[in-house]
Design a protein around this motif. Structure first.
Motif, PDB file in Angstrom:
ATOM      1  N   LYS A   1      35.857  35.577  47.298  1.00 37.36           N
ATOM      2  CA  LYS A   1      36.999  36.436  47.607  1.00 37.36           C
ATOM      3  C   LYS A   1      36.521  37.862  47.911  1.00 37.36           C
ATOM      4  O   LYS A   1      37.003  38.493  48.857  1.00 37.36           O
ATOM      5  CB  LYS A   1      37.982  36.431  46.443  1.00 37.36           C
ATOM      6  N   MET A   2      35.587  38.373  47.126  1.00 34.88           N
ATOM      7  CA  MET A   2      35.045  39.713  47.402  1.00 34.88           C
ATOM      8  C   MET A   2      34.375  39.746  48.767  1.00 34.88           C
ATOM      9  O   MET A   2      34.523  40.706  49.526  1.00 34.88           O
ATOM     10  CB  MET A   2      34.054  40.120  46.319  1.00 34.88           C
TER      11      MET A   2
ATOM     12  N   PHE B   1      40.455  47.803  47.422  1.00 29.29           N
ATOM     13  CA  PHE B   1      40.222  46.944  46.267  1.00 29.29           C
ATOM     14  C   PHE B   1      41.157  47.361  45.139  1.00 29.29           C
ATOM     15  O   PHE B   1      41.668  48.472  45.096  1.00 29.29           O
ATOM     16  CB  PHE B   1      38.764  47.019  45.794  1.00 29.29           C
TER      17      PHE B   1
ATOM     18  N   LEU C   1      36.973  39.705  51.633  1.00 27.76           N
ATOM     19  CA  LEU C   1      37.726  40.962  51.756  1.00 27.76           C
ATOM     20  C   LEU C   1      36.835  42.167  52.061  1.00 27.76           C
ATOM     21  O   LEU C   1      37.328  43.292  52.136  1.00 27.76           O
ATOM     22  CB  LEU C   1      38.519  41.216  50.469  1.00 27.76           C
TER      23      LEU C   1
ATOM     24  N   GLU D   1      41.086  41.922  44.073  1.00 30.09           N
ATOM     25  CA  GLU D   1      41.843  42.023  45.325  1.00 30.09           C
ATOM     26  C   GLU D   1      43.060  42.930  45.143  1.00 30.09           C
ATOM     27  O   GLU D   1      43.680  42.947  44.087  1.00 30.09           O
ATOM     28  CB  GLU D   1      42.311  40.632  45.747  1.00 30.09           C
ATOM     29  N   ARG D   2      43.379  43.701  46.177  1.00 28.15           N
ATOM     30  CA  ARG D   2      44.605  44.498  46.181  1.00 28.15           C
ATOM     31  C   ARG D   2      45.395  44.221  47.466  1.00 28.15           C
ATOM     32  O   ARG D   2      45.134  44.811  48.513  1.00 28.15           O
ATOM     33  CB  ARG D   2      44.324  45.998  46.076  1.00 28.15           C
TER      34      ARG D   2
ATOM     35  N   VAL E   1      43.536  40.006  40.722  1.00 29.51           N
ATOM     36  CA  VAL E   1      44.311  40.441  41.888  1.00 29.51           C
ATOM     37  C   VAL E   1      45.404  41.382  41.402  1.00 29.51           C
ATOM     38  O   VAL E   1      45.919  41.235  40.282  1.00 29.51           O
ATOM     39  CB  VAL E   1      44.903  39.225  42.631  1.00 29.51           C
TER      40      VAL E   1
ATOM     41  N   THR F   1      47.008  45.754  52.436  1.00 30.66           N
ATOM     42  CA  THR F   1      45.954  45.610  53.432  1.00 30.66           C
ATOM     43  C   THR F   1      46.522  45.453  54.830  1.00 30.66           C
ATOM     44  O   THR F   1      47.566  44.862  55.028  1.00 30.66           O
ATOM     45  CB  THR F   1      45.086  44.369  53.143  1.00 30.66           C
TER      46      THR F   1
ATOM     47  N   TYR G   1      35.429  33.864  42.796  1.00 30.81           N
ATOM     48  CA  TYR G   1      35.614  35.320  42.748  1.00 30.81           C
ATOM     49  C   TYR G   1      34.673  35.996  43.752  1.00 30.81           C
ATOM     50  O   TYR G   1      35.083  36.888  44.504  1.00 30.81           O
ATOM     51  CB  TYR G   1      35.325  35.828  41.332  1.00 30.81           C
TER      52      TYR G   1
END
Length: 582
Positions: free
Chosen positions: A181-182, A380, A185, A203-204, A456, A42, A178
């Motif tokens: 976090k989405m 993602f 991001l 997550e990526r 992740v 990212t 969770y």
């Protein structure tokens, strides 16, 4: 909660801002040793000085402790619930049974037993995942969580009735960490299809500056034939391979491996800026190879030249992953590509077999195709849907599992294992994996990534330099030297990403029906056509390529690219960065 509403025509609520494309490295973990498959990072995390708090918060943790769930108190189910979770079976030698090992038992003990859930793992062959899911669906045996990296696959599953929609507010209640976090991001935009919520997205980190997949080459061979650097252009590569052959070092130094899995023949290195945005939308997707597009023609022209020059192993088309790795270890192949981890048996075996050998990392700016352009991953990571064959309780158990997985202590323990066994803390208090660990707590592929990827794609600990230090083996003859080269690779990727060299495949805000209908058949057809074009004589190539391209169009690719163009022109797709298009 469940809404088994699955319509043939679906639309995805994607924002028109640029989104990175699907692949993989991750989408193609069985990439050949000559492919630079990637999982990239990212923009927010491209500073090498960025740090995480995972190590400080969880160091010294007992190996049997699981995550402390941030959700409201969960009560165990009154009746036992079976939760089936897919896990990739990559066919890697030395990896514990993916379905039953210490860590699957650890998950059962620390999550399943606590909530009266039986957690079962469903092995999914990495090179045949779509057919495997199709077979499971036909037998009414889909896993509770259906997981893949690529948006078109999830869209196809929804199209085919594999997935059920779910209530995002209920997910937020059960899995608040969770969900947050989405939200943080910017991934909530990808959860909805046709006004129904279908997807959960992991997550990526480092999606466009990835340093986890690295290509290693025989620097000792290069030095023997007069090179003091890794070839940086196509001409240099061919010259070096020819000299290696003439010196009798290797008969077929380029090696090669059969095409399989998703993301075959990515052609980003045969494109140049500025890009034609319409062509990018029509042909730029990596999941269905773009036979007939100019970058694909150039890629296969080179493949044909390498085959006829003997650089490529003439038996590449029957060479699988294990054989390709063995060829590298046994001194037959010049190049080997892999995800780095503290335990890399192939490199350990390589140095044992070739004690005087010297490896080097292919630099990120090597333009051995034509240009420095490369494919980025999605912003993602893993995409998760809930099976339409699952019960209400099974889906709730799946949501609980995702929330438990995303907790820092769960991730830390799965990623690093047991202190004093699979990892130790260094002077900075950061975990460093124990190379070649073979004891009771031996982890799965890439330090258990295929278990925690639902939360992740990679777990960070410290700066990028510190991560490389902990992620790469410390017991190899060239450990320090190769770590420096991997860090240089990352720093170059950061510069390239800023210049717009990272190309994201187009994502569409509507299902491409022809892609869902014809994608699998086209990918299978491409393999046979590609082999024929690779192995024909050079003077036949152009005519055969034209014939193959037309047959490919007629077999369904024309319908795919027409539908993509229509969606793009209607504004139902992501777009390129302004500095990437003409």
């Amino acid at each position: 909660m469940r809404k088994n509403i699955l319509k043939k025509t679906l639309s995805v609520a994607l924002v028109g801002a640029m989104a990175a494309g699907a692949l993989s490295a991750c989408g193609n973990d069985s990439a050949t040793t000559t492919a630079a498959a990637t999982e990239e990072a990212t923009d927010a995390e491209t500073e090498a000085g960025d740090e995480t708090e995972a190590a400080d918060e969880t160091s010294g943790e007992d190996e049997t402790s699981g995550g402390d769930v941030a959700a409201a108190e969960w009560e165990p189910f009154a009746d036992n619930v079976t939760l089936t979770v897919p896990v990739y079976d990559r066919g890697i030698a030395g990896v514990p049974d993916v379905k039953d090992n210490y860590w699957t038992q650890w998950i059962q003990k620390n999550f399943g037993d606590k909530y009266n859930i039986t957690v079962e793992f469903e092995p999914i062959p990495r090179t045949n995942q779509m057919q495997t899911y199709s077979n499971l669906a036909a037998s009414q045996d889909l896993p509770t969580l259906c997981m893949e990296y690529d948006f078109p696959k999830l869209a196809q599953w929804a199209n085919d009735g594999y997935l059920t929609s779910y209530d995002l507010e209920e997910f937020k209640s059960i899995a608040p960490t969770y969900y947050s976090k989405m939200e943080e991001l910017g991934l909530l935009q990808y959860t909805t299809m046709n006004d129904e919520t279908y997807f959960v997205l992991a997550e990526r980190p480092y999606y466009n500056t990835n340093f986890n997949f690295i290509n290693f080459v025989r620097m000792d061979w290069l030095e023997e034939v007069g090179y003091d650097h890794v070839p940086m252009t196509r001409d240099e590569y061919v010259d070096a391979m020819t000299k290696i052959q003439e010196a009798g070092i290797s008969e077929h130094p380029g090696g090669g491996m059969m095409l399989s899995g998703n993301g075959a023949d990515q052609n980003d290195g045969y494109r140049s800026l500025p890009l034609d945005e319409t062509e990018w939308a029509m042909y730029g997707d990596f999941s269905i190879p773009a036979l007939g597009w100019e970058p694909n023609y150039k890629l296969l022209k080179n493949a044909n030249a390498d085959y006829n020059a003997g650089i490529t192993d003439p038996e590449y088309y029957i060479t699988d992953q294990a054989t390709s790795e063995a060829n590298f270890v046994n001194g037959k192949n010049y190049q080997y590509g892999a995800y780095i981890s503290a335990d890399m048996p192939v490199l350990t075996s390589f140095y044992e077999t070739n004690p005087d050998a010297k490896l080097a990392v292919i630099p990120a700016d090597a333009a051995t195709a034509e240009t420095e352009l490369y494919r980025t991953d999605n912003p993602f990571g893993m995409m998760i849907g809930f099976s339409s064959q699952a019960t209400e309780d099974e889906i709730k158990a799946g949501m609980m599992y995702l929330e438990w997985m995303v907790q820092e202590d769960t991730l830390f323990t799965l990623r690093w294992g047991v202190e004093g066994e699979t990892y130790n803390l260094n002077e900075e208090g950061l975990p460093v994996s124990v190379a070649d660990y073979e004891g009771e707590y031996k982890q799965g592929n890439a330090n258990n990534k295929d278990y925690f990827c639902c939360a992740v794609e990679a777990v960070n600990a410290g700066t990028v330099e510190q991560q490389i230090d902990s992620l790469f083996p410390n017991n190899l003859p060239q450990s320090d030297e190769l770590k420096e080269q991997i860090l240089e690779f990352y720093n170059t990727r950061v510069e390239q990403a800023e210049k717009g060299y990272g190309i994201s495949p187009c994502l569409f805000s509507t299902v491409i029906e022809a892609e869902a209908d014809e994608g699998t058949a086209l990918t299978e057809l491409y393999v046979s056509l590609r082999d024929e074009l690779t192995m024909c004589s050079p003077d036949e190539f152009d005519a055969k390529y034209e014939e193959a391209a037309q047959g490919y169009l007629d077999a369904g690719y024309q319908a795919v690219i027409d539908e993509r163009q229509e969606a793009y022109e209607a504004g139902n797709s992501t777009t390129l960065r302004e500095d990437q298009k003409n």
